[in-house]
Design a protein around this motif. Structure first.
Motif, PDB file in Angstrom:
ATOM      1  N   CYS A  32      45.089  38.692  -3.848  1.00 37.16           N
ATOM      2  CA  CYS A  32      44.648  38.589  -2.459  1.00 37.16           C
ATOM      3  C   CYS A  32      45.733  37.965  -1.590  1.00 37.16           C
ATOM      4  O   CYS A  32      46.361  36.991  -1.984  1.00 37.16           O
ATOM      5  CB  CYS A  32      43.371  37.744  -2.371  1.00 37.16           C
ATOM      6  SG  CYS A  32      41.947  38.483  -3.179  1.00 37.16           S
ATOM      7  N   LYS A  33      45.901  38.510  -0.413  1.00 32.15           N
ATOM      8  CA  LYS A  33      46.861  37.951   0.534  1.00 32.15           C
ATOM      9  C   LYS A  33      46.303  38.121   1.933  1.00 32.15           C
ATOM     10  O   LYS A  33      46.120  39.238   2.413  1.00 32.15           O
ATOM     11  CB  LYS A  33      48.204  38.663   0.418  1.00 32.15           C
ATOM     12  CG  LYS A  33      49.270  38.089   1.357  1.00 32.15           C
ATOM     13  CD  LYS A  33      50.573  38.827   1.230  1.00 32.15           C
ATOM     14  CE  LYS A  33      51.629  38.267   2.175  1.00 32.15           C
ATOM     15  NZ  LYS A  33      52.902  39.013   2.096  1.00 32.15           N
ATOM     16  N   LEU A  34      45.995  36.992   2.564  1.00 32.15           N
ATOM     17  CA  LEU A  34      45.456  37.033   3.908  1.00 32.15           C
ATOM     18  C   LEU A  34      46.618  37.037   4.895  1.00 32.15           C
ATOM     19  O   LEU A  34      47.122  35.982   5.288  1.00 32.15           O
ATOM     20  CB  LEU A  34      44.526  35.837   4.141  1.00 32.15           C
ATOM     21  CG  LEU A  34      43.281  35.789   3.241  1.00 32.15           C
ATOM     22  CD1 LEU A  34      42.493  34.518   3.519  1.00 32.15           C
ATOM     23  CD2 LEU A  34      42.403  37.015   3.470  1.00 32.15           C
ATOM     24  N   ASP A  35      47.038  38.232   5.291  1.00 37.38           N
ATOM     25  CA  ASP A  35      48.195  38.359   6.172  1.00 37.38           C
ATOM     26  C   ASP A  35      47.972  37.673   7.509  1.00 37.38           C
ATOM     27  O   ASP A  35      48.924  37.177   8.126  1.00 37.38           O
ATOM     28  CB  ASP A  35      48.520  39.838   6.391  1.00 37.38           C
ATOM     29  CG  ASP A  35      49.162  40.469   5.167  1.00 37.38           C
ATOM     30  OD1 ASP A  35      49.584  39.715   4.271  1.00 37.38           O
ATOM     31  OD2 ASP A  35      49.239  41.714   5.103  1.00 37.38           O
ATOM     32  N   VAL A  36      46.725  37.659   7.982  1.00 36.68           N
ATOM     33  CA  VAL A  36      46.435  37.032   9.267  1.00 36.68           C
ATOM     34  C   VAL A  36      46.786  35.549   9.248  1.00 36.68           C
ATOM     35  O   VAL A  36      47.190  34.976  10.265  1.00 36.68           O
ATOM     36  CB  VAL A  36      44.944  37.222   9.623  1.00 36.68           C
ATOM     37  CG1 VAL A  36      44.586  36.453  10.889  1.00 36.68           C
ATOM     38  CG2 VAL A  36      44.635  38.703   9.819  1.00 36.68           C
ATOM     39  N   LEU A  52      51.196  33.346  15.223  1.00 35.49           N
ATOM     40  CA  LEU A  52      51.083  31.895  15.035  1.00 35.49           C
ATOM     41  C   LEU A  52      50.051  31.297  15.987  1.00 35.49           C
ATOM     42  O   LEU A  52      49.255  30.430  15.592  1.00 35.49           O
ATOM     43  CB  LEU A  52      52.449  31.243  15.270  1.00 35.49           C
ATOM     44  CG  LEU A  52      53.492  31.413  14.154  1.00 35.49           C
ATOM     45  CD1 LEU A  52      54.857  30.940  14.629  1.00 35.49           C
ATOM     46  CD2 LEU A  52      53.071  30.636  12.909  1.00 35.49           C
ATOM     47  N   ALA A  53      50.050  31.757  17.237  1.00 34.44           N
ATOM     48  CA  ALA A  53      49.080  31.252  18.208  1.00 34.44           C
ATOM     49  C   ALA A  53      47.665  31.636  17.805  1.00 34.44           C
ATOM     50  O   ALA A  53      46.726  30.835  17.941  1.00 34.44           O
ATOM     51  CB  ALA A  53      49.410  31.797  19.596  1.00 34.44           C
ATOM     52  N   GLU A  54      47.493  32.836  17.281  1.00 37.08           N
ATOM     53  CA  GLU A  54      46.164  33.268  16.859  1.00 37.08           C
ATOM     54  C   GLU A  54      45.703  32.510  15.619  1.00 37.08           C
ATOM     55  O   GLU A  54      44.516  32.186  15.490  1.00 37.08           O
ATOM     56  CB  GLU A  54      46.169  34.776  16.614  1.00 37.08           C
ATOM     57  CG  GLU A  54      46.342  35.571  17.901  1.00 37.08           C
ATOM     58  CD  GLU A  54      46.399  37.062  17.675  1.00 37.08           C
ATOM     59  OE1 GLU A  54      46.522  37.480  16.500  1.00 37.08           O
ATOM     60  OE2 GLU A  54      46.321  37.822  18.650  1.00 37.08           O
ATOM     61  N   LYS A  55      46.626  32.220  14.709  1.00 40.55           N
ATOM     62  CA  LYS A  55      46.273  31.421  13.537  1.00 40.55           C
ATOM     63  C   LYS A  55      45.821  30.031  13.963  1.00 40.55           C
ATOM     64  O   LYS A  55      44.830  29.484  13.448  1.00 40.55           O
ATOM     65  CB  LYS A  55      47.472  31.311  12.593  1.00 40.55           C
ATOM     66  CG  LYS A  55      47.202  30.418  11.366  1.00 40.55           C
ATOM     67  CD  LYS A  55      48.438  30.274  10.502  1.00 40.55           C
ATOM     68  CE  LYS A  55      48.171  29.325   9.332  1.00 40.55           C
ATOM     69  NZ  LYS A  55      49.383  29.165   8.473  1.00 40.55           N
ATOM     70  N   SER A  56      46.540  29.436  14.904  1.00 43.48           N
ATOM     71  CA  SER A  56      46.163  28.125  15.414  1.00 43.48           C
ATOM     72  C   SER A  56      44.788  28.168  16.066  1.00 43.48           C
ATOM     73  O   SER A  56      43.965  27.259  15.882  1.00 43.48           O
ATOM     74  CB  SER A  56      47.207  27.643  16.426  1.00 43.48           C
ATOM     75  OG  SER A  56      46.829  26.417  17.002  1.00 43.48           O
TER      76      SER A  56
END
Length: 296
Positions: free
Chosen positions: A25-29, A38-42
């Motif tokens: 599994c790899k959560l690319d988001v 990066l802003a969306e991850k934050s």
């Protein structure tokens, strides 16, 4: 057989199977490689943490209530006529209200900061790419370079990319998880997106909206390279013998699954506009301004 041994024998294979599944599994988001991602991850992290301020205490209190007020616990206070507590009312209304207010302010700010139509501030001139969602492939047109490709997108690291997006089929969704911003593609309409990659890499691009039997294989690769490597990619595309005029496009647009990467060394300069306009009697509809421009 000893119960502990039996338990170990059962859980070990199960744990191994779970570990094997999760290892792939790899959560690319959550592994962004660009400023928008990066802003969306934050944003995801902040919103999740804020909501957990309510969720976690509720879960813990539910478990504690179930345990404390079980039938066998005779020390628990029984108050059948209890109906009101000002302190509890203050807590259950004040805390969620503050959280909703915080989330509202956060949503307002990030909605404007991450507006897909908002250009990325940079001293580097952006690259323009026109994106067309087909059944079941992605067509990328570079109008300034006069080239196009299928299921492969390339751009230099640190260079903003300005996407113009439409569909020549059912509604779809353009998404590069590690760069951010899922944007819908609709026939007869054009929308925009600005992205940038801060690190070189080969990023997965997907269709994020079910669009038929070939949906699961409607994937592409986004190649973020050095300027020199991008120039080499452009030369490789221009070396192709294929030309993308309207006649060839009609063939390319036919439904097909697992379409291979393909390059076109020249394009019809009005191709993207014609694709959008053919659904609107010669007009191009911009989703942001909701206005039509007449096809010349």
């Amino acid at each position: 057989m000893n119960k502990g041994v039996l338990k170990t024998r059962v859980l070990t294979p199960l744990g191994g199977a779970v570990a094997a599944c999760l290892s792939g599994c790899k959560l690319d988001v959550l592994d962004p490689k660009g400023s928008i991602g990066l802003a969306e991850k934050s944003l995801i992290g902040t919103a999740t943490f804020t909501m957990l301020i309510v969720v976690v205490p509720v879960i813990l209190m539910t478990l504690w209530f179930v345990w404390h007020y079980r039938a066998s616990n005779h020390r628990a206070k029984y108050a059948p006529k209890w109906a009101h507590s000002t302190a509890i009312e203050v807590v259950i209304w004040t805390v969620p209200s503050i959280i909703i207010l915080c989330l509202g302010v956060l949503t307002w700010r990030t909605t404007h900061e991450l507006d897909p139509y908002r250009p990325i501030e940079s001293t580097v001139k952006p690259i323009n790419v026109e994106v067309v969602a087909l059944d079941w492939k992605w067509l990328f047109i570079y109008p300034d370079l006069g080239i196009a490709s299928i299921n492969q997108l390339a751009f230099p690291v640190g260079t903003p990319v300005h996407f113009m997006i439409t569909s020549d089929s059912v509604m779809n969704s353009f998404f590069i998880p590690q760069l951010g911003s899922q944007i819908y593609a609709m026939a007869g309409m054009q929308t925009q997106l600005h992205l940038v990659a801060d690190e070189a890499g080969d990023y997965a691009g997907v269709s994020a909206n079910f669009s038929g039997k070939g949906f699961s294989d409607m994937k592409f690769r986004a190649l973020a390279t050095s300027p020199e490597q991008f120039d080499a990619w452009v030369k490789a595309v221009k070396a192709s013998s294929d030309r993308l005029d309207m006649n060839e496009y009609n063939t390319v647009a036919q439904p097909g699954e697992k379409a291979p990467v393909r390059y076109f060394s020249s394009i019809d300069p009005r191709l993207f506009r014609n694709i959008v306009a053919k659904y609107n009697n010669g007009h191009v509809l911009d989703l942001q301004n909701s206005n039509c421009s007449t096809k010349g």
